[in-house]
Motif scaffolding. Structure first.
Motif, PDB file in Angstrom:
ATOM      1  N   VAL A  20       0.819  -1.141   0.029  1.00 56.40           N
ATOM      2  CA  VAL A  20      -0.027   0.034   0.073  1.00 56.40           C
ATOM      3  C   VAL A  20       0.946   1.277   0.024  1.00 56.40           C
ATOM      4  N   ILE A  22       1.239   5.272   0.252  1.00 56.33           N
ATOM      5  CA  ILE A  22       0.694   6.184   1.012  1.00 56.33           C
ATOM      6  C   ILE A  22       1.473   7.513   0.982  1.00 56.33           C
ATOM      7  N   TYR A  39      -2.509   6.315  -1.912  1.00 59.11           N
ATOM      8  CA  TYR A  39      -3.808   6.845  -1.112  1.00 59.11           C
ATOM      9  C   TYR A  39      -3.118   8.387  -0.229  1.00 59.11           C
ATOM     10  N   ARG A  51      -6.062   5.512  10.408  1.00 60.23           N
ATOM     11  CA  ARG A  51      -6.491   5.739   9.056  1.00 60.23           C
ATOM     12  C   ARG A  51      -5.564   4.641   8.182  1.00 60.23           C
ATOM     13  N   ASP A  54      -6.836   1.262   8.804  1.00 62.65           N
ATOM     14  CA  ASP A  54      -7.999   0.948   8.197  1.00 62.65           C
ATOM     15  C   ASP A  54      -7.829   0.779   6.733  1.00 62.65           C
ATOM     16  N   THR A  55      -6.795   1.625   6.088  1.00 64.66           N
ATOM     17  CA  THR A  55      -6.697   1.286   4.621  1.00 64.66           C
ATOM     18  C   THR A  55      -5.927   0.189   4.245  1.00 64.66           C
TER      19      THR A  55
END
Length: 113
Positions: A20, A22, A39, A51, A54-55
């Motif tokens: 992921v 970010i 993100y 956050r 959660d992502t």
């Protein structure tokens, strides 16, 4: 925390590694330019760690944070916060948006000109 060069990050993205990405800057810099697929979770937000969790889904997923450039301290700060919260695979792409652009890699924008 491990650091990544633009070549290493590009390879990971091209291989479709399970990660992921970010951007930890505020909304306005993110909208102006960001690495595709990333993100936006600003490190200055009170609930930053929550956050991200959660992502990402769990604290064992691979997380790559980045900010504007080598001179920007936001991504090392974010990586440190995530590691302190128990994330086990945190990477800091130190060069950020500027290094990515200078390497000739594509950026996305979220604002219309």
């Amino acid at each position: 925390m491990q650091t990544l060069t633009h070549e290493q990050l590009k390879t990971m993205l091209d291989r479709h590694d399970d990660l992921v990405l970010i951007n930890v800057l505020g909304q306005e810099p993110f909208e102006q330019a960001h690495i595709p697929g990333s993100y936006n979770i600003p490190v200055g937000e009170r609930d930053f760690v929550e956050r991200v969790e959660d992502t990402v889904g769990n604290k064992h997923s691979k997380v790559v944070v980045y900010c504007a450039s080598f001179e920007c301290n936001a991504s090392p700060t974010a990586a440190q916060k995530l590691e302190q919260a128990g994330f086990s695979q945190v990477y800091d792409f130190e060069g950020g948006t500027k290094d990515w652009r200078e390497a000739g890699y594509p950026l996305e924008t979220s604002v219309s000109s």
